[in-house]
Design a protein around this motif. Structure first.
Motif, PDB file in Angstrom:
ATOM      1  N   SER A  16      44.831  37.212  40.529  1.00  0.00           N
ATOM      2  CA  SER A  16      44.779  36.886  41.954  1.00  0.00           C
ATOM      3  C   SER A  16      44.497  38.139  42.778  1.00  0.00           C
ATOM      4  N   THR A  17      44.845  39.299  42.229  1.00  0.00           N
ATOM      5  CA  THR A  17      44.537  40.567  42.898  1.00  0.00           C
ATOM      6  C   THR A  17      43.449  41.348  42.167  1.00  0.00           C
TER       7      THR A  17
ATOM      8  N   TYR B  72      39.821  44.953  47.451  1.00  0.00           N
ATOM      9  CA  TYR B  72      41.158  45.334  47.910  1.00  0.00           C
ATOM     10  C   TYR B  72      41.226  46.824  48.226  1.00  0.00           C
ATOM     11  N   LEU B  73      40.719  47.650  47.318  1.00  0.00           N
ATOM     12  CA  LEU B  73      40.782  49.095  47.541  1.00  0.00           C
ATOM     13  C   LEU B  73      39.889  49.517  48.706  1.00  0.00           C
ATOM     14  N   THR B  74      38.768  48.802  48.897  1.00  0.00           N
ATOM     15  CA  THR B  74      37.856  49.138  49.991  1.00  0.00           C
ATOM     16  C   THR B  74      38.452  48.777  51.350  1.00  0.00           C
ATOM     17  N   LYS B  75      38.992  47.556  51.448  1.00  0.00           N
ATOM     18  CA  LYS B  75      39.484  47.069  52.739  1.00  0.00           C
ATOM     19  C   LYS B  75      40.932  47.473  53.021  1.00  0.00           C
TER      20      LYS B  75
ATOM     21  N   TRP C  30      40.724  32.632  48.366  1.00  0.00           N
ATOM     22  CA  TRP C  30      41.106  31.815  49.525  1.00  0.00           C
ATOM     23  C   TRP C  30      42.036  32.593  50.464  1.00  0.00           C
ATOM     24  N   ILE C  31      42.974  33.342  49.864  1.00  0.00           N
ATOM     25  CA  ILE C  31      43.892  34.146  50.671  1.00  0.00           C
ATOM     26  C   ILE C  31      43.129  35.214  51.450  1.00  0.00           C
TER      27      ILE C  31
ATOM     28  N   ILE D  49      43.025  40.381  53.101  1.00  0.00           N
ATOM     29  CA  ILE D  49      43.081  41.010  51.787  1.00  0.00           C
ATOM     30  C   ILE D  49      44.451  41.622  51.486  1.00  0.00           C
ATOM     31  N   GLN D  50      45.191  42.030  52.523  1.00  0.00           N
ATOM     32  CA  GLN D  50      46.469  42.704  52.308  1.00  0.00           C
ATOM     33  C   GLN D  50      47.511  41.811  51.647  1.00  0.00           C
ATOM     34  N   LEU D  51      47.338  40.481  51.753  1.00  0.00           N
ATOM     35  CA  LEU D  51      48.346  39.554  51.236  1.00  0.00           C
ATOM     36  C   LEU D  51      48.149  39.161  49.777  1.00  0.00           C
TER      37      LEU D  51
END
Length: 398
Positions: free
Chosen positions: A217-218, A225-228, A345-346, A352-354
Motif C-alpha cells: 500500500s506504500t 511518496y519520497l518525491t511528494k 485511492w488514498i 500521499i502522506q496518509l
C-alpha cells in the motif's frame, strides 16, 4: 547443491526487475501517458492480479513438464515484455505486454524453488529457498535502482531495456548451466487440494495476504511518496532504492538462517515493520538523514516478506508443498493488487502522506491472523508444533 539455487535466483532477478522495476518510474510513465498516478499503478496491480487469479492453476498445469523447459519459457516471455515495453507503445499495449508474463511468474518461482531443493540437504531447505528469494533483494539493490537512475537522467523507456538485458542473461544461464530435469512422479491434484480444508492453512493464507497488502500500500508508490512527502528528486529516489535493496540482501540471508530455527518468530519479527516503519516515517518528517535511516530499516524488514510468507504457509501444509507454494504466490500477489489499489485511492482522495497508515491497518490484521493460527495450533498440539522449524519432508515444490 547451491548452484541450482543461485541459477534460480538469477532468473528471479529478471522476474522481479520486470514486475517491480515499474515502481521507480511510475511518475514518469503517468506523465508520458497523461494519466493519474493511481491509473499508472494499474501496471503493477494488474500484473499481480493475474498472478493471484491464475497462479495455482498454471503451476499445476506445468507440473508435469521438464523443469528446465518451464523456466526457459517463463523467462523468455519476460524478455518479450521488456523489449516491447521499451518502445513506449500505446498504454493499452503496454498493459497487455505487462500482464502476459504474469501467467508464468508463479510457475517460474515454484519451479526454481523445486530445482533448488531437489539436490540439497533436507535440513537446509529453508536456506536454499532463501537463496532463490535473494533474487528479490538483489534486484532491489542493483537493477531496480539502476533502471530508476537511468530513467531519471534520460528516459523511462531505458528502464525496460535494462529489464530485457537482465532477462537475456538469465535465459542464457538457465540454458547453459541447468541440466534437463524431467518430472518423474507427478502428485495428484486431489492430494494437494485437501489443504484447503485445513483451518491453519486458511488462516496462514490470510496472514500472507494482509502482510503483502500492508507493505505494498506504500511501497508501490515508493518514488511518489519520497518525491511528494519527503521532497526528494528522481536521482535521490534511485539512491534510496539502492539503500533499500542493499539492506534487503542482508535481510534475506538473515531470514533464511532464522527460518531454519523458528518460522513463527521470524515471520512475526519481520512483520513488525508494518507497524514500526510507518510510525518512524511520520516522525522523520523532513529530516533527510532520519528518512534514510528509516528507509534502511524498511528495506531490512520488508525484503524477506515473500520468503517468510511462503515458508509460513508451507509450514502449515508440508505434505502439499507444491500447491501451498503456488497459493502463497497467488495470495501474495493479490495482496500486491489490493495494497496498490487502496494506496492509489488514498493518494488521490486523501493525500500521499496518509498511505503509510494503511500499512499499519493491514499489518495489524496480519498479526491477528498469526495469533489466530497460534490459537488453532494450541487446540491441536499433536498435529503441529508451531515452535519447531518446518522440515518440508517428502516433497518439493514444482
Amino acid at each position: 547443491m547451491k548452484k541450482y539455487a543461485y541459477i534460480g535466483a538469477l532468473g528471479f532477478l529478471a522476474v522481479i526487475t520486470t514486475e517491480f522495476g515499474i515502481i521507480g518510474i511510475l511518475p514518469q510513465v503517468a506523465a508520458h501517458y497523461h494519466i493519474s498516478i493511481d491509473k499508472a499503478g494499474y501496471l503493477l496491480g494488474a500484473f499481480a492480479l493475474v498472478i493471484a487469479l491464475t497462479g495455482p492453476f498454471m503451476t499445476l498445469l506445468a507440473s508435469g513438464f521438464d523443469r528446465k523447459k518451464v523456466m526457459l519459457a517463463a523467462i523468455f516471455i519476460f524478455l518479450i515484455t521488456g523489449i516491447v515495453s521499451s518502445f513506449s507503445p500505446p498504454f493499452g499495449v503496454l498493459m497487455f505486454v505487462r500482464i502476459l508474463p504474469a501467467f508464468l511468474q508463479p510457475v517460474y518461482i515454484a519451479t526454481a524453488l523445486s530445482v533448488a531443493v531437489s539436490k540439497g540437504n533436507k535440513q537446509n531447505e529453508n536456506e536454499l529457498m532463501s537463496i532463490v528469494f535473494s533474487g528479490v533483494a538483489i534486484a532491489m539493490v542493483t537493477t531496480v535502482p539502476f533502471a530508476t537512475y537511468i530513467a531519471s537522467i534520460s528516459s523511462w523507456e531505458y528502464s525496460f531495456m535494462i529489464q530485457a538485458v537482465i532477462s537475456i542473461i538469465a535465459l542464457l544461464a538457465i540454458y547453459w548451466l541447468l541440466p534437463p530435469m524431467p518430472v518423474n512422479e507427478k502428485k495428484s491434484y486431489g492430494s494437494q487440494l485437501q489443504i484447503l480444508t485445513k483451518p491453519t492453512f486458511i488462516v496462514s493464507t490470510a496472514m500472507n495476504f494482509f502482510m503483502v497488502s500492508a507493505w505494498f500500500s506504500t511501497y508501490s508508490y515508493f518514488a511518489e511518496y519520497l518525491t511528494k512527502a519527503k521532497e526528494m528528486n528522481s536521482t535521490m529516489v534511485s539512491y534510496m532504492l539502492f539503500v533499500f535493496g542493499i539492506i534487503g540482501v542482508l535481510a534475506n540471508w538473515t531470514a533464511g538462517k532464522m527460518l531454519n530455527k523458528n518460522i513463527t518468530f521470524t515471520t512475526a519479527f519481520f512483520l513488525s515493520g508494518t507497524i514500526i516503519v510507518p510510525i518512524l516515517l511520520h516522525f522523520s518528517g523532513a529530516n533527510t538523514f532520519a528518512t534514510i535511516a528509516v528507509i534502511a530499516l524498511w528495506g531490512f524488514l520488508y525484503s524477506p516478506s515473500f520468503l517468510n510468507a511462503s515458508t509460513y504457509m508451507i509450514s502449515s501444509a508440508p505434505h502439499a508443498m507444491e500447491f501451498a507454494n503456488s497459493l502463497a504466490t497467488s495470495f501474495g500477489n493479490l495482496g500486491v493488487t489490493v495494497g496498490t489499489t487502496i494506496g492509489g485511492w488514498i493518494i488521490v482522495s486523501k493525500g500521499i502522506q496518509l498511505t503509510p497508515w494503511i500499512t499499519v491497518v493491514f499489518g495489524t490484521l496480519a498479526f491477528t491472523m498469526m495469533l489466530l493460527r497460534h490459537h488453532l495450533e494450541r487446540k491441536a498440539p499433536l498435529h503441529h508444533n508451531p515452535i519447531a522449524p518446518c522440515k518440508l519432508e517428502g516433497t518439493t515444490p514444482i
